[in-house]
Design a protein around this motif. Sequence first.
Motif, PDB file in Angstrom:
ATOM      1  N   ASP A 193       0.578  -1.422  -0.028  1.00 57.82           N
ATOM      2  CA  ASP A 193      -0.160  -0.149  -0.524  1.00 57.82           C
ATOM      3  C   ASP A 193       0.887   1.117  -0.103  1.00 57.82           C
ATOM      4  N   HIS A 194      -0.061   1.674  -0.139  1.00 50.53           N
ATOM      5  CA  HIS A 194       1.404   3.834  -0.346  1.00 50.53           C
ATOM      6  C   HIS A 194      -0.186   4.853  -0.619  1.00 50.53           C
ATOM      7  N   GLU A 195      -0.707   4.976   0.554  1.00 54.41           N
ATOM      8  CA  GLU A 195      -1.571   5.806   0.486  1.00 54.41           C
ATOM      9  C   GLU A 195      -2.268   6.524  -0.428  1.00 54.41           C
ATOM     10  N   ARG A 255      20.272  13.951 -20.911  1.00 60.99           N
ATOM     11  CA  ARG A 255      19.579  13.911 -20.996  1.00 60.99           C
ATOM     12  C   ARG A 255      17.832  13.745 -19.924  1.00 60.99           C
ATOM     13  N   ALA A 256      18.323  13.800 -18.855  1.00 67.11           N
ATOM     14  CA  ALA A 256      17.014  12.924 -18.015  1.00 67.11           C
ATOM     15  C   ALA A 256      17.098  14.682 -17.442  1.00 67.11           C
ATOM     16  N   LYS A 257      18.585  15.121 -17.572  1.00 66.31           N
ATOM     17  CA  LYS A 257      17.517  17.052 -16.988  1.00 66.31           C
ATOM     18  C   LYS A 257      17.498  17.908 -17.998  1.00 66.31           C
ATOM     19  N   PHE A 263      13.498  12.055 -22.017  1.00 68.11           N
ATOM     20  CA  PHE A 263      13.319  11.026 -20.964  1.00 68.11           C
ATOM     21  C   PHE A 263      13.298  11.558 -19.605  1.00 68.11           C
ATOM     22  N   ARG A 264      13.410  10.617 -19.221  1.00 73.13           N
ATOM     23  CA  ARG A 264      13.218  10.371 -17.719  1.00 73.13           C
ATOM     24  C   ARG A 264      13.690   9.778 -16.945  1.00 73.13           C
ATOM     25  N   LEU A 265      14.446  10.022 -15.544  1.00 68.60           N
ATOM     26  CA  LEU A 265      15.319   8.150 -14.982  1.00 68.60           C
ATOM     27  C   LEU A 265      14.330   7.333 -14.411  1.00 68.60           C
ATOM     28  N   MET A 266      14.102   6.228 -15.600  1.00 63.29           N
ATOM     29  CA  MET A 266      12.323   5.518 -14.877  1.00 63.29           C
ATOM     30  C   MET A 266      13.902   5.011 -12.927  1.00 63.29           C
ATOM     31  N   GLY A 267      12.668   4.849 -12.029  1.00 59.92           N
ATOM     32  CA  GLY A 267      13.185   4.552 -10.748  1.00 59.92           C
ATOM     33  C   GLY A 267      13.308   5.891  -9.929  1.00 59.92           C
ATOM     34  N   PHE A 268      13.674   7.063 -10.699  1.00 61.34           N
ATOM     35  CA  PHE A 268      14.010   8.247  -9.769  1.00 61.34           C
ATOM     36  C   PHE A 268      12.628   8.810  -9.656  1.00 61.34           C
ATOM     37  N   GLY A 269      12.097   9.555  -8.497  1.00 62.02           N
ATOM     38  CA  GLY A 269      12.078  10.664  -8.625  1.00 62.02           C
ATOM     39  C   GLY A 269      10.556  10.098  -8.497  1.00 62.02           C
ATOM     40  N   HIS A 270       9.918  10.944  -7.222  1.00 64.13           N
ATOM     41  CA  HIS A 270       8.361  10.659  -6.672  1.00 64.13           C
ATOM     42  C   HIS A 270       7.851  11.714  -6.537  1.00 64.13           C
ATOM     43  N   ARG A 271       6.012  11.878  -6.412  1.00 60.25           N
ATOM     44  CA  ARG A 271       4.951  12.896  -6.348  1.00 60.25           C
ATOM     45  C   ARG A 271       5.574  12.852  -4.661  1.00 60.25           C
ATOM     46  N   VAL A 272       5.487  11.873  -3.689  1.00 58.41           N
ATOM     47  CA  VAL A 272       5.533  12.724  -2.316  1.00 58.41           C
ATOM     48  C   VAL A 272       6.845  12.468  -1.957  1.00 58.41           C
ATOM     49  N   PRO A 316      24.304  17.845  -9.064  1.00 53.08           N
ATOM     50  CA  PRO A 316      23.148  19.513  -8.330  1.00 53.08           C
ATOM     51  C   PRO A 316      21.843  19.179  -8.698  1.00 53.08           C
ATOM     52  N   TYR A 317      21.785  19.169 -10.274  1.00 50.19           N
ATOM     53  CA  TYR A 317      20.025  18.904 -10.959  1.00 50.19           C
ATOM     54  C   TYR A 317      19.901  18.173  -9.838  1.00 50.19           C
ATOM     55  N   PHE A 318      19.090  17.106  -9.513  1.00 48.71           N
ATOM     56  CA  PHE A 318      18.690  15.309  -9.006  1.00 48.71           C
ATOM     57  C   PHE A 318      19.265  16.122  -7.037  1.00 48.71           C
ATOM     58  N   GLU A 320      18.923  19.454  -6.603  1.00 48.95           N
ATOM     59  CA  GLU A 320      17.899  20.341  -6.045  1.00 48.95           C
ATOM     60  C   GLU A 320      16.592  19.867  -6.688  1.00 48.95           C
ATOM     61  N   LYS A 321      16.380  19.315  -7.578  1.00 50.56           N
ATOM     62  CA  LYS A 321      15.013  18.485  -7.438  1.00 50.56           C
ATOM     63  C   LYS A 321      14.619  17.468  -6.815  1.00 50.56           C
ATOM     64  N   LYS A 322      15.392  17.536  -5.744  1.00 47.80           N
ATOM     65  CA  LYS A 322      15.521  16.527  -4.380  1.00 47.80           C
ATOM     66  C   LYS A 322      14.465  14.582  -5.201  1.00 47.80           C
ATOM     67  N   LEU A 323      15.387  14.180  -6.256  1.00 45.81           N
ATOM     68  CA  LEU A 323      15.167  13.109  -6.883  1.00 45.81           C
ATOM     69  C   LEU A 323      15.801  12.119  -5.971  1.00 45.81           C
ATOM     70  N   TYR A 324      15.677  11.288  -5.662  1.00 45.85           N
ATOM     71  CA  TYR A 324      15.673   9.908  -4.789  1.00 45.85           C
ATOM     72  C   TYR A 324      15.528   8.743  -6.351  1.00 45.85           C
ATOM     73  N   VAL A 327      10.573   3.050  -5.335  1.00 48.58           N
ATOM     74  CA  VAL A 327       9.790   1.857  -5.078  1.00 48.58           C
ATOM     75  C   VAL A 327      10.885   1.170  -6.004  1.00 48.58           C
ATOM     76  N   ASP A 328      10.598   1.490  -7.538  1.00 47.82           N
ATOM     77  CA  ASP A 328      10.835   0.262  -8.651  1.00 47.82           C
ATOM     78  C   ASP A 328      12.274   0.714  -9.164  1.00 47.82           C
ATOM     79  N   PHE A 329      13.342   1.132  -8.547  1.00 49.45           N
ATOM     80  CA  PHE A 329      14.621   1.334  -9.152  1.00 49.45           C
ATOM     81  C   PHE A 329      15.405   0.461  -9.232  1.00 49.45           C
ATOM     82  N   ALA A 352       0.488  -7.033  -5.670  1.00 47.69           N
ATOM     83  CA  ALA A 352       0.836  -6.963  -4.598  1.00 47.69           C
ATOM     84  C   ALA A 352      -0.022  -5.850  -3.360  1.00 47.69           C
ATOM     85  N   ARG A 353      -0.048  -4.662  -4.569  1.00 46.29           N
ATOM     86  CA  ARG A 353      -0.905  -3.418  -3.945  1.00 46.29           C
ATOM     87  C   ARG A 353      -2.472  -3.899  -4.238  1.00 46.29           C
ATOM     88  N   THR A 354      -3.179  -5.061  -4.500  1.00 46.24           N
ATOM     89  CA  THR A 354      -4.102  -5.192  -4.416  1.00 46.24           C
ATOM     90  C   THR A 354      -4.955  -5.425  -2.889  1.00 46.24           C
TER      91      THR A 354
HETATM   92  C1  SDX Z   1       5.584   4.751  -8.421  1.00 45.67           C
HETATM   93  O1  SDX Z   1       2.304   7.899  -5.363  1.00 45.67           O
HETATM   94  C2  SDX Z   1       3.216   7.099  -5.687  1.00 45.67           C
HETATM   95  O2  SDX Z   1       2.758   6.867  -4.309  1.00 45.67           O
HETATM   96  C3  SDX Z   1       3.311   6.653  -6.215  1.00 45.67           C
HETATM   97  C4  SDX Z   1       3.875   4.503  -5.742  1.00 45.67           C
HETATM   98  C5  SDX Z   1       3.682   4.108  -5.528  1.00 45.67           C
HETATM   99  O3  SDX Z   1       3.921   2.852  -4.334  1.00 45.67           O
HETATM  100  O4  SDX Z   1       1.849   3.427  -5.926  1.00 45.67           O
HETATM  101  O5  SDX Z   1       4.973   4.683  -5.491  1.00 45.67           O
HETATM  102  C6  SDX Z   1       4.620   3.871  -7.179  1.00 45.67           C
HETATM  103  O6  SDX Z   1       4.649   5.351  -8.893  1.00 45.67           O
HETATM  104  C7  SDX Z   1       7.052   5.443  -8.306  1.00 45.67           C
HETATM  105  C8  SDX Z   1       7.372   6.575  -9.539  1.00 45.67           C
HETATM  106  C9  SDX Z   1       7.396   5.347 -10.626  1.00 45.67           C
HETATM  107  N1  SDX Z   1       7.850   6.125 -11.590  1.00 45.67           N
HETATM  108  C10 SDX Z   1       8.721   6.304 -12.290  1.00 45.67           C
HETATM  109  O7  SDX Z   1       9.824   6.011 -12.085  1.00 45.67           O
HETATM  110  C11 SDX Z   1       8.768   7.648 -13.112  1.00 45.67           C
HETATM  111  C12 SDX Z   1       9.729   8.409 -13.368  1.00 45.67           C
HETATM  112  N2  SDX Z   1       9.338   9.231 -12.257  1.00 45.67           N
HETATM  113  C13 SDX Z   1       8.542  10.139 -12.806  1.00 45.67           C
HETATM  114  O8  SDX Z   1       8.054  10.051 -13.783  1.00 45.67           O
HETATM  115  C14 SDX Z   1       8.628  11.406 -12.139  1.00 45.67           C
HETATM  116  O9  SDX Z   1       9.105  11.191 -10.254  1.00 45.67           O
HETATM  117  C15 SDX Z   1       7.086  11.338 -11.112  1.00 45.67           C
HETATM  118  C16 SDX Z   1       6.107  10.682 -12.066  1.00 45.67           C
HETATM  119  C17 SDX Z   1       7.036   9.990 -10.409  1.00 45.67           C
HETATM  120  C18 SDX Z   1       6.792  12.818 -10.062  1.00 45.67           C
HETATM  121  O10 SDX Z   1       7.035  13.494 -11.120  1.00 45.67           O
HETATM  122  P1  SDX Z   1       7.086  14.904 -10.609  1.00 45.67           P
HETATM  123  O11 SDX Z   1       5.467  15.683  -9.636  1.00 45.67           O
HETATM  124  O12 SDX Z   1       6.718  15.280 -11.499  1.00 45.67           O
HETATM  125  O13 SDX Z   1       8.151  15.005  -9.713  1.00 45.67           O
HETATM  126  P2  SDX Z   1       8.489  15.549  -9.363  1.00 45.67           P
HETATM  127  O14 SDX Z   1       7.650  16.952  -9.271  1.00 45.67           O
HETATM  128  O15 SDX Z   1       8.892  16.186  -7.683  1.00 45.67           O
HETATM  129  O16 SDX Z   1       9.453  16.720 -10.141  1.00 45.67           O
HETATM  130  C19 SDX Z   1      10.803  17.938  -9.881  1.00 45.67           C
HETATM  131  C20 SDX Z   1      11.244  17.956 -11.209  1.00 45.67           C
HETATM  132  C21 SDX Z   1      10.301  18.381 -12.655  1.00 45.67           C
HETATM  133  O17 SDX Z   1      11.706  19.187 -13.191  1.00 45.67           O
HETATM  134  P3  SDX Z   1      10.387  20.867 -13.256  1.00 45.67           P
HETATM  135  O18 SDX Z   1       9.220  20.761 -13.511  1.00 45.67           O
HETATM  136  O19 SDX Z   1      10.736  21.373 -11.702  1.00 45.67           O
HETATM  137  O20 SDX Z   1      11.232  21.082 -13.924  1.00 45.67           O
HETATM  138  O21 SDX Z   1      11.616  17.341 -11.017  1.00 45.67           O
HETATM  139  C22 SDX Z   1      11.571  16.332 -12.517  1.00 45.67           C
HETATM  140  C23 SDX Z   1      10.477  17.053 -13.198  1.00 45.67           C
HETATM  141  O22 SDX Z   1       9.833  17.333 -14.148  1.00 45.67           O
HETATM  142  N3  SDX Z   1      11.636  14.651 -12.826  1.00 45.67           N
HETATM  143  C24 SDX Z   1      12.476  14.156 -12.906  1.00 45.67           C
HETATM  144  C25 SDX Z   1      12.115  12.016 -13.084  1.00 45.67           C
HETATM  145  N4  SDX Z   1      11.371  12.764 -11.633  1.00 45.67           N
HETATM  146  C26 SDX Z   1      11.015  14.539 -11.987  1.00 45.67           C
HETATM  147  N5  SDX Z   1      13.435  14.687 -14.078  1.00 45.67           N
HETATM  148  C27 SDX Z   1      13.785  13.304 -14.698  1.00 45.67           C
HETATM  149  N6  SDX Z   1      14.071  12.358 -14.260  1.00 45.67           N
HETATM  150  C28 SDX Z   1      13.297  12.076 -13.557  1.00 45.67           C
HETATM  151  N7  SDX Z   1      13.354  10.656 -12.901  1.00 45.67           N
END
Ligand code: SDX
Length: 393
Positions: A193-195, A255-257, A263-272, A316-318, A320-324, A327-329, A352-354
């Motif tokens: 589960d994840h809120e 490319r991710a920057k 292109f986004r780094l898959m497995g990086f970043g999160h809404r929360v 520095p980009y990651f 500043e954007k607080k990208l870590y 779970v998918d990485f 698992a999420r069911t």
């Molecule tokens: C899951 O919500 C949940 O809880 C989901 C989940 C769960 O358990 O249910 O945790 C499972 O979905 C995990 C996330 C899996 N997705 C990915 O790994 C795909 C790659 N990640 C991105 O698509 C992105 O990080 C999101 C969609 C997950 C979040 O996007 P946000 O809300 O835009 O993230 P953010 O606001 O923190 O981004 C800040 C900045 C943004 O740039 P600016 O608009 O400020 O210029 O960082 C950028 C984003 O564009 N950014 C990235 C990035 N993720 C965010 N840049 C490069 N690579 C990335 N992966």
Amino acid sequence: QAGVFTYDPGFTSTASCDSTITYIDGDKGELLHRGYPIDQLAEQSNYLEVCYLLMHGELPSKDEYEKFVNTITNHTMIHEQMHHFFRGFRRDAHPMATMVGVVGAMSAFYHDSTDIADPRQREIASHRLIAKMPTIAAMAYKYSIGQPFVYPRNDLSYAANFLHMCFAVPADEYKVDPILARAMDRIFTLHADHEQNASTSTVRLASSSGANPFACIAAGIACLWGPAHGGANQACLEMLREIGSVDRIPEFIERAKDKNDPFRLMGFGHRVYKNFDPRAKVMKQSADEVLDLLGIEDNPTLQVAKELERIALEDPYFKEKKLYPNVDFYSGIILDAMGFPTSMFTPIFALARTVGWISQWSEQLADPQLKIGRPRQLYLGEMARDYTPLEER
Ligand code: SDX
């Protein structure tokens, strides 16, 4: 200002909801299920016990646990008629397409657990879904590779049963390695589960219309499929394979920057999470353990992942954007090492999420205050205007 409405804050919307199930502190990188930290549950508990905790709010007593496990174990088979349902799909259908279809159709086979007004039927539907999702996911996999379905067994644990249904073949005895079963169970727990993520919110919105539980969970599966959400584990491993070697990492980091590059780094970043996803830390430990066990410590994909993580976290980009890493990485590396194709990564996430979807669905239905779900909008379109006949346009 034309088109801008102030809306009456009085009506209820599912744009936000109260919950007692999961708590996330994105800045601290903290995840609690009914108050218990995810790393303690992953290390000391197991998936079915976490299922009980999420559904009932407390850890079970020994008797409660044994009764729950027994209930789930004895409901893992699906209606035999449903086997024919699989055969309607093309062999190369993505297993997620099959799962959306089969789970959505469950209400046609389990009429006695679709009345959401009846708490007993809700409980039966919940147990059926938790028990049958591994069977459905394994059958979707077997069907996609042209192998016969393997029936569930009651002498195996939940995770071991899933591995057996995926990898056993009639011609050969498949013994489930207990360490792989433990790793599989831990992956289930980390995804439980994840809120209020996108797919859970989808399930809540569907449940607010009174849809049956199987339809609500099918809606969650469909939403989870997206590459920005549950589809990221498949996209992440495919990205790591595309990078291929550590010397190509800088090219992909740039490319991710680049805002002009989708292109986004898959497995990086999160809404929360604006700190480490605590699940990623546990997953990384499991990756090391499983690959050591399988004798593939020098797995090139794991080397690329670790170096990519190191470089990105120093960039520095990651920062500043607080990208870590999320779970998918690392999850895809473990599943790949276990022998799963990338197409099975998101079905395993859905399996698992069911329990998280079900727990949130039950909580939603128990809330007498909730009216039909209707997220708010801010209207920015044209105000009322008269129609212009075609000959005058
Ligand atoms: C899951 O919500 C949940 O809880 C989901 C989940 C769960 O358990 O249910 O945790 C499972 O979905 C995990 C996330 C899996 N997705 C990915 O790994 C795909 C790659 N990640 C991105 O698509 C992105 O990080 C999101 C969609 C997950 C979040 O996007 P946000 O809300 O835009 O993230 P953010 O606001 O923190 O981004 C800040 C900045 C943004 O740039 P600016 O608009 O400020 O210029 O960082 C950028 C984003 O564009 N950014 C990235 C990035 N993720 C965010 N840049 C490069 N690579 C990335 N992966």
